[in-house]
Write a protein that holds these residues in place. Structure first.
Motif, PDB file in Angstrom:
ATOM      1  N   SER A  19      -4.804  19.019  10.642  1.00  0.00           N
ATOM      2  CA  SER A  19      -4.316  17.794  11.283  1.00  0.00           C
ATOM      3  C   SER A  19      -5.070  16.564  10.793  1.00  0.00           C
ATOM      4  O   SER A  19      -6.252  16.632  10.460  1.00  0.00           O
ATOM      5  N   GLN A  66       3.549  13.037   4.507  1.00  0.00           N
ATOM      6  CA  GLN A  66       2.928  14.358   4.465  1.00  0.00           C
ATOM      7  C   GLN A  66       2.275  14.743   5.793  1.00  0.00           C
ATOM      8  O   GLN A  66       1.868  15.886   5.979  1.00  0.00           O
ATOM      9  N   ARG A  68       2.129  15.916   9.325  1.00  0.00           N
ATOM     10  CA  ARG A  68       2.954  16.641  10.292  1.00  0.00           C
ATOM     11  C   ARG A  68       2.271  16.785  11.659  1.00  0.00           C
ATOM     12  O   ARG A  68       2.935  16.887  12.681  1.00  0.00           O
ATOM     13  N   ARG A  69       0.951  16.824  11.632  1.00  0.00           N
ATOM     14  CA  ARG A  69       0.209  16.971  12.883  1.00  0.00           C
ATOM     15  C   ARG A  69      -0.946  15.969  12.939  1.00  0.00           C
ATOM     16  O   ARG A  69      -1.583  15.713  11.922  1.00  0.00           O
ATOM     17  N   ALA A  98       7.412  12.516   9.482  1.00  0.00           N
ATOM     18  CA  ALA A  98       7.480  13.975   9.565  1.00  0.00           C
ATOM     19  C   ALA A  98       6.637  14.531  10.711  1.00  0.00           C
ATOM     20  O   ALA A  98       6.499  15.756  10.847  1.00  0.00           O
ATOM     21  N   LEU A  99       6.081  13.664  11.543  1.00  0.00           N
ATOM     22  CA  LEU A  99       5.190  14.099  12.618  1.00  0.00           C
ATOM     23  C   LEU A  99       5.928  15.007  13.598  1.00  0.00           C
ATOM     24  O   LEU A  99       6.993  14.660  14.100  1.00  0.00           O
ATOM     25  N   THR A 100       5.336  16.180  13.869  1.00  0.00           N
ATOM     26  CA  THR A 100       5.933  17.132  14.805  1.00  0.00           C
ATOM     27  C   THR A 100       5.124  17.298  16.081  1.00  0.00           C
ATOM     28  O   THR A 100       5.676  17.664  17.118  1.00  0.00           O
TER      29      THR A 100
END
Length: 295
Positions: A19, A66, A68-69, A98-100
């Motif tokens: 992260s 890039q 994601r977390r 792209a954040l999940t």
């Protein structure tokens, strides 16, 4: 290569290794727990929204897709004022397409400042997992370590977070109660976790790190006694759908499984370690001292 100007030491859970970390608070809002040496060298403060926003936007655009977390540090990021925290989460979502998922440490102190409605709003803005330090389900042990909250109080706070849709990763510390209350610590912690059934439950092991005064209050467990305490806890655990891990740097036995499916396998793994440990000179060794900077 881009680097943030972190206020060291910086800690994060093992599961947040990939992260991007933003330090929205410095230190821990409680920072009175006798066993914990993580933030004793820091004075707690909340960073300004302008400062955090500038840091988020400073990541070059070519890298933003890039991410994601994100993990929000320091030790109690959930204490951040609600409206400011909402603004940070909104900016993270806008900046990183792209954040999940966003994660953060949460103490009982910070959870007590948020209503169920507040937590639901934060969850809707992608704050999906909270890392919660239970330490022990035993009230006497919690008094000894100066946690500041009763087990029942912490259970209700965590239930509030679960009702808001948050995933919870709860940690407890093997050896925290010393020899005197090892059995009570194991049994009460297993009962507490079984009552909550968090998504994740992680075991850490008591170790020496800026906490010498606390270690003088207890009789620290040997390696062998830590394994016996682990077994006592595992055989009493009865949560439903909880993933168990002991993959922290402090652990000398790595366990991975879920309850109730893997209960017998996990207990068998501890039994195998016990058999081997009895032939190892470390069986009677005291707790180690670790210098690693990442939790």
């Amino acid at each position: 290569m881009y680097f943030f100007n972190y206020d060291e030491p910086l800690f994060r859970p093992p599961s947040e290794a990939g992260s991007l970390i933003f330090q929205i608070t410095i230190g821990c809002s409680q920072n009175r727990c006798r066993f914990c040496g993580m933030y004793k060298m820091k004075r707690f403060r909340v960073r300004s929204l302008d400062e955090i926003s500038a840091e988020i936007l400073s990541l070059p655009p070519r890298y933003r897709g890039q991410v994601r977390r994100v993990f929000l540090a320091d030790g109690d990021a959930l204490i951040y004022p609600q409206k400011g925290l909402e603004a940070i989460l909104d900016l993270l979502a806008e900046t990183f397409p792209a954040l999940t998922r966003v994660g953060a440490y949460a103490s009982p102190n910070s959870l007590s400042t948020k209503s169920g409605e507040d937590l639901a709003v934060l969850r809707g803005k992608k704050l999906r997992i909270l890392y919660f330090g239970l330490e022990s389900g035993d009230a006497e042990t919690l008094k000894l370590v100066n946690k500041g909250f009763e087990p029942a109080e912490m259970l209700e706070l965590c239930r509030k977070a679960k009702a808001a849709g948050m995933k919870l990763s709860v940690t407890a510390i093997l050896g925290l109660a010393g020899r005197k209350r090892s059995a009570e610590h194991a049994a009460a912690t297993a009962k507490w976790v079984s009552a909550l059934s968090p998504e994740y439950f992680s075991l850490l092991t008591m170790f020496q790190r800026h906490n010498d005064d606390f270690l003088k209050l207890i009789e620290p467990l040997s390696h062998g006694e830590i394994l016996l305490e682990t077994r006592a806890l595992l055989e009493r655990l009865e949560p439903q759908g909880t993933i168990l891990r002991s993959n922290h740097v402090s652990n000398f036995l790595n366990l991975a499984g879920s309850y109730p499916k893997d209960r017998e396998r996990l207990i068998a793994a501890v039994d195998a370690a016990l058999d081997q440990a009895k032939r190892d000179p470390r069986w009677c060794a005291e707790i180690p001292s670790y210098q690693e900077e990442y939790y």
